[in-house]
Design a protein around this motif. Structure first.
Motif, PDB file in Angstrom:
ATOM      1  N   PHE A 249       4.137 -41.587  23.959  1.00 55.04           N
ATOM      2  CA  PHE A 249       4.111 -40.234  24.496  1.00 55.04           C
ATOM      3  C   PHE A 249       5.451 -39.547  24.261  1.00 55.04           C
ATOM      4  N   ASP A 250       5.416 -38.361  23.633  1.00 54.84           N
ATOM      5  CA  ASP A 250       6.646 -37.601  23.417  1.00 54.84           C
ATOM      6  C   ASP A 250       6.946 -36.744  24.644  1.00 54.84           C
ATOM      7  N   ASN A 251       7.980 -35.910  24.539  1.00 52.08           N
ATOM      8  CA  ASN A 251       8.382 -35.103  25.701  1.00 52.08           C
ATOM      9  C   ASN A 251       7.295 -34.136  26.134  1.00 52.08           C
ATOM     10  N   GLY A 252       6.607 -33.545  25.138  1.00 53.56           N
ATOM     11  CA  GLY A 252       5.543 -32.597  25.474  1.00 53.56           C
ATOM     12  C   GLY A 252       4.429 -33.260  26.254  1.00 53.56           C
ATOM     13  N   GLU A 253       4.041 -34.459  25.832  1.00 50.71           N
ATOM     14  CA  GLU A 253       2.982 -35.167  26.532  1.00 50.71           C
ATOM     15  C   GLU A 253       3.460 -35.668  27.883  1.00 50.71           C
ATOM     16  N   ALA A 254       4.727 -36.008  27.984  1.00 52.81           N
ATOM     17  CA  ALA A 254       5.276 -36.408  29.282  1.00 52.81           C
ATOM     18  C   ALA A 254       5.183 -35.248  30.267  1.00 52.81           C
ATOM     19  N   ARG A 256       2.898 -32.913  30.138  1.00 54.24           N
ATOM     20  CA  ARG A 256       1.473 -32.797  30.484  1.00 54.24           C
ATOM     21  C   ARG A 256       1.115 -33.813  31.567  1.00 54.24           C
ATOM     22  N   LEU A 257       1.677 -35.015  31.452  1.00 52.39           N
ATOM     23  CA  LEU A 257       1.441 -36.031  32.474  1.00 52.39           C
ATOM     24  C   LEU A 257       1.894 -35.549  33.845  1.00 52.39           C
ATOM     25  N   GLN A 258       3.099 -35.014  33.885  1.00 52.95           N
ATOM     26  CA  GLN A 258       3.653 -34.570  35.165  1.00 52.95           C
ATOM     27  C   GLN A 258       2.847 -33.415  35.756  1.00 52.95           C
ATOM     28  N   THR A 259       2.370 -32.528  34.882  1.00 50.41           N
ATOM     29  CA  THR A 259       1.553 -31.399  35.359  1.00 50.41           C
ATOM     30  C   THR A 259       0.255 -31.901  35.979  1.00 50.41           C
ATOM     31  N   LEU A 260      -0.396 -32.846  35.299  1.00 50.89           N
ATOM     32  CA  LEU A 260      -1.636 -33.399  35.834  1.00 50.89           C
ATOM     33  C   LEU A 260      -1.405 -34.136  37.149  1.00 50.89           C
ATOM     34  N   ARG A 420      -2.956 -40.510  31.781  1.00 52.45           N
ATOM     35  CA  ARG A 420      -2.962 -40.862  30.354  1.00 52.45           C
ATOM     36  C   ARG A 420      -4.388 -40.890  29.807  1.00 52.45           C
ATOM     37  N   ARG A 421      -5.329 -41.441  30.576  1.00 52.12           N
ATOM     38  CA  ARG A 421      -6.725 -41.473  30.125  1.00 52.12           C
ATOM     39  C   ARG A 421      -7.268 -40.071  29.915  1.00 52.12           C
ATOM     40  N   ILE A 422      -6.908 -39.158  30.800  1.00 55.57           N
ATOM     41  CA  ILE A 422      -7.371 -37.778  30.671  1.00 55.57           C
ATOM     42  C   ILE A 422      -6.792 -37.144  29.407  1.00 55.57           C
ATOM     43  N   ILE A 423      -5.502 -37.296  29.190  1.00 54.35           N
ATOM     44  CA  ILE A 423      -4.855 -36.700  28.016  1.00 54.35           C
ATOM     45  C   ILE A 423      -5.432 -37.272  26.726  1.00 54.35           C
ATOM     46  N   GLU A 424      -5.611 -38.579  26.677  1.00 56.34           N
ATOM     47  CA  GLU A 424      -6.160 -39.200  25.470  1.00 56.34           C
ATOM     48  C   GLU A 424      -7.569 -38.703  25.186  1.00 56.34           C
TER      49      GLU A 424
END
Length: 432
Positions: A249-254, A256-260, A420-424
């Motif tokens: 996970f890069d910074n952008g996805e990190a 997204r994780l925090q937002t979720l 992570r499951r949601i993002i994937e």
């Protein structure tokens, strides 16, 4: 897909009440009960077993020390093309076997039939018509995607046409189209109601290793297009597997994780202040558990892939119904990998949840359901994932219109693993 197929490759389906082994009890050459590995048969499975009984006899009793196929054949898609006809308009019992509470075809039973038909087609393509060689074992490796394009009525005749559209060294892709008349009557035109792509892999019946399959030679322009599209999908799947193995996970996805996770933390830490239009993912879960019975096995003694899809679909439908409070309407099954076989006697657990919802379109809100199938061995304290299914539902427009207070909640994760499951899954949907 060319829907024309030769009459000898058309299988008409009739309703069934008695077991196939007793249906020909008066015959002088009664078929051995071993040829019917279970009584868990839909009418289509029954008809397909009848159609390929000679091949099955060979699979069950191959010559001792038979050599493998020495020379691969080149076959055309038309040689494996097979049609299934459901005589719903004239067969009352058959209609009742497939009817759901809303007078449509039970999708779960249809998924099971699709798997059975795809298996028959793969057997046809891989057969070398030489009874002195040992046959291949063909197993469902994946379902690329199944998409429902229109409601399927249980009162109008239904047709499934399928054929091999691509082969690799040991893998085969079969495309299936479900068609139904747009209206009753002799002048009604057939329209595609559902499409599905199944991927089978061949194994040597003695060594269990990957085995080469017969070549495919597309003839028509449409067949050549389908072959190229399937080859592109196969290459994309290989790239995705490689990307998944290397993914970080890069910074952008990190972010997204925090937002979720932000709303989920409110639910966990300050439940009285949580958004009432949201719900934690863990509060949407349902679960089924069963011991896999001999009646559910296939000719290789393992559980039908179609049976697993059938059960997973019905759990996902119940989950969407329980979550939304309105009757769901099925849209599609995303790519499914069959990671490991399920055997008779296995303790199978199916766990479902609403992974996320998409509420931007108020006329067609989307409910994304994840169903994970586990083979659990209590005596070994182990549990392995055998399949992960992703189903997409909306709600029936007529039901939605009659419920002015209709509202689907937003689903939020409580843990990083859930996020992570949601993002994937969202990324997989975007790239498909």
């Amino acid at each position: 897909m060319d829907l024309n197929s030769s009459p000898n490759n058309t299988i008409s389906v009739n309703s069934t009440f008695t077991s196939p082994s007793s249906a020909d009890a008066k015959s002088t050459s009664r078929r051995p009960i071993a040829l019917w590995p279970g009584m868990y048969h839909s009418p289509v499975t029954d008809a397909l077993w009848e159609a390929r009984s000679k091949i099955f006899e060979r699979l069950l009793d191959p010559p001792k020390d038979a050599p493998p196929q020495s020379e691969l054949l080149t076959k055309t898609p038309s040689e494996s093309r097979t049609t299934i006809l459901y005589n719903f308009s004239s067969d009352y019992i058959l209609r009742e076997q497939y009817r759901d509470p809303w007078n449509e075809v039970r999708i779960g039973k249809l998924l099971e039939d699709l798997d059975a038909l795809a298996g028959t087609i793969s057997v046809k393509h891989c057969s070398d018509n030489d009874f002195s060689t040992r046959p291949l074992l063909l197993v469902t490796a994946a379902v690329d995607k199944i998409v429902l394009k229109k409601p399927i009525s249980v009162d109008i005749d239904l047709k499934i046409v399928g054929s091999v559209i691509w082969v690799g060294r040991s893998s085969i892709e079969i495309q299936l189209e479900v068609t139904q008349s747009s209206e009753e009557g002799s002048n009604a035109s057939d329209v595609v109601a559902l499409t599905a792509n199944f991927i089978f892999v061949a194994r040597d019946s003695k060594t269990g290793k990957a085995a080469p399959v017969n070549h495919l030679s597309p003839e028509t322009e449409q067949e050549k297009v389908l072959y190229k599209e399937a080859e592109a999908r196969n290459n994309l799947r290989k790239r995705k597997r490689g990307d998944a193995a290397r993914r970080e996970f890069d910074n952008g996805e990190a972010n997204r994780l925090q937002t979720l996770l932000s709303e989920g933390r409110v639910f966990c830490d300050m439940p009285a202040l949580a958004d009432r239009n949201s719900i934690l993912m863990r509060d949407t879960c349902l679960e089924n558990a069963m011991i896999c019975q001999p009646q559910q096995r296939n000719i290789h003694g393992r559980i039908f892939g179609g049976f697993l899809m059938h059960r997973a679909f019905e759990l996902s439908f119940s989950t969407a119904y329980h979550f939304s409070g309105l009757v769901p309407y099925f849209l599609e099954v995303d790519h499914v990998d069959f990671l490991r076989p399920v055997d008779v006697g296995d303790f199978l657990r199916l766990k479902s949840c609403v992974l996320y919802t998409e509420l931007q379109n108020s006329d067609q809100p989307l409910i994304n359901i994840e169903v994970v199938a586990h083979v659990t061995r209590p005596e070994l304290r182990s549990s392995e994932v055998t399949n992960t299914f992703h189903f997409t539902f909306t709600v029936r427009p007529e039901v939605k219109a009659s419920n002015n207070g209709f509202r689907i909640r937003n689903v939020v994760p409580a843990t990083e693993e859930e996020a992570r499951r949601i993002i994937e899954r969202m990324d997989a949907e975007t790239s498909s």
